[in-house]
Scaffold this motif. Structure first.
Motif, mmCIF file in Angstrom:
data_model
loop_
_atom_site.group_PDB
_atom_site.id
_atom_site.type_symbol
_atom_site.label_atom_id
_atom_site.label_comp_id
_atom_site.label_asym_id
_atom_site.label_seq_id
_atom_site.Cartn_x
_atom_site.Cartn_y
_atom_site.Cartn_z
ATOM 1 N N SER A 134 -5.080 0.720 3.026
ATOM 2 C CA SER A 134 -4.820 -0.414 3.910
ATOM 3 C C SER A 134 -5.714 -1.567 3.472
ATOM 4 C CB SER A 134 -5.136 -0.037 5.365
ATOM 5 O OG SER A 134 -5.145 -1.171 6.202
ATOM 6 N N THR A 135 -5.118 -2.669 3.081
ATOM 7 C CA THR A 135 -5.935 -3.792 2.606
ATOM 8 C C THR A 135 -6.874 -4.305 3.687
ATOM 9 O OG1 THR A 135 -4.186 -5.397 3.090
ATOM 10 C CG2 THR A 135 -4.271 -4.507 0.849
ATOM 11 N N SER A 136 -6.459 -4.242 4.944
ATOM 12 C CA SER A 136 -7.305 -4.715 6.047
ATOM 13 C C SER A 136 -8.233 -3.626 6.568
ATOM 14 C CB SER A 136 -6.442 -5.213 7.213
ATOM 15 O OG SER A 136 -5.761 -4.121 7.822
ATOM 16 N N ILE A 166 -7.078 -7.131 -3.744
ATOM 17 C CA ILE A 166 -7.387 -5.818 -3.165
ATOM 18 C C ILE A 166 -6.402 -4.783 -3.700
ATOM 19 C CG2 ILE A 166 -7.504 -4.494 -1.017
ATOM 20 C CD1 ILE A 166 -8.273 -7.219 0.364
ATOM 21 N N GLN A 167 -5.107 -5.114 -3.672
ATOM 22 C CA GLN A 167 -4.092 -4.171 -4.141
ATOM 23 C C GLN A 167 -4.244 -3.879 -5.631
ATOM 24 O OE1 GLN A 167 -0.645 -6.303 -2.681
ATOM 25 N NE2 GLN A 167 -0.414 -4.870 -0.980
ATOM 26 N N SER A 196 0.829 -1.210 0.000
ATOM 27 C CA SER A 196 0.000 0.000 0.000
ATOM 28 C C SER A 196 0.862 1.258 0.000
ATOM 29 C CB SER A 196 -0.952 -0.009 1.198
ATOM 30 O OG SER A 196 -1.846 -1.105 1.112
ATOM 31 N N SER A 199 -9.613 0.319 1.036
ATOM 32 C CA SER A 199 -9.422 -0.840 1.900
ATOM 33 C C SER A 199 -9.982 -2.081 1.223
ATOM 34 C CB SER A 199 -10.105 -0.613 3.258
ATOM 35 O OG SER A 199 -11.507 -0.555 3.097
ATOM 36 N N GLY A 200 -10.040 -3.156 1.979
ATOM 37 C CA GLY A 200 -10.592 -4.410 1.490
ATOM 38 C C GLY A 200 -11.253 -5.136 2.637
ATOM 39 N N THR A 224 -5.311 -10.316 -0.498
ATOM 40 C CA THR A 224 -4.522 -9.085 -0.532
ATOM 41 C C THR A 224 -4.142 -8.686 -1.952
ATOM 42 O OG1 THR A 224 -3.700 -9.483 1.699
ATOM 43 C CG2 THR A 224 -2.393 -8.014 0.314
ATOM 44 N N HIS A 226 -6.950 -1.398 -5.879
ATOM 45 C CA HIS A 226 -6.525 -0.098 -5.364
ATOM 46 C C HIS A 226 -5.765 0.687 -6.420
ATOM 47 C CE1 HIS A 226 -6.765 -1.217 -0.789
ATOM 48 N NE2 HIS A 226 -7.955 -1.079 -1.360
#
Length: 184
Positions: free
Chosen positions: A114-116, A165-166, A49, A140-141, A162, A169
């Protein structure tokens, strides 16, 4: 393996199209109004991130596609002296919030990635940005984590993976940069 990864990516992007288009359009409006007002964009995240934050900042200060003036996109992840001094003196959880306190002005935009949705250093930066009168945008995710309650808009990628998600993003980051390009 390759085909499975591509299909997984394709499934997530379809979910993003089906569920997040309105929120991404809202994020485009937030970043374009920030730039039109003469304010800056501050970005932060950890690990991958952090790389995404730097990528988006570079697209703003350099260029995305269109030749245009340089724009104030600042990744708070790149100054190793500041990062290590702040982490040493104030704790890692404050590495971004201290920089927000140093650079933010009312009307600026802070983008936290932030993925989390639970990275404490990013959460603290959101709190500082809000205190300084900044607009706040989260990427986020998973379920969005604690970012849900502390940013103006939290775009939550509907995945627990992850990598997916990235990938989304950075796609959203590119869409934001495209929206900014269209101002010029």
């Amino acid at each position: 393996m390759v085909l499975n990864e591509l299909r997984d990516h394709q499934n997530i992007i379809q979910l993003v199209i089906d569920t997040l288009t309105g929120e991404i359009e809202q994020a485009c409006q937030i970043i374009t109004s920030t730039i039109q007002s003469g304010n800056k964009v501050l970005l932060a995240g950890n690990g991958g991130s952090a790389a995404d934050a730097q990528h988006i900042a570079a697209e703003l200060s350099g260029r995305f596609v269109k030749e245009r003036k340089a724009l104030p996109g600042i990744a708070l992840t790149v100054d190793t002296s500041a990062l290590t001094a702040i982490a040493n003196d104030h704790g890692y959880d404050r590495v971004f919030s201290r920089q927000v306190e140093a650079f933010a002005q009312p009307g600026d935009l802070f983008i936290g990635i932030s993925t989390s949705g639970n990275s404490q250093s990013v959460l603290n930066a959101f709190q500082s940005a809000t205190a300084f009168g900044c607009k706040t945008l989260g990427l986020s995710g998973r379920d969005g984590g604690k970012m849900n309650g502390i940013c103006d808009l939290n775009i939550i990628i509907p995945s627990n993976v992850t990598a997916r998600i990235q990938e989304m993003h950075i796609l959203i980051g590119h869409i934001l940069c495209k929206a900014v390009d269209e101002l010029f």
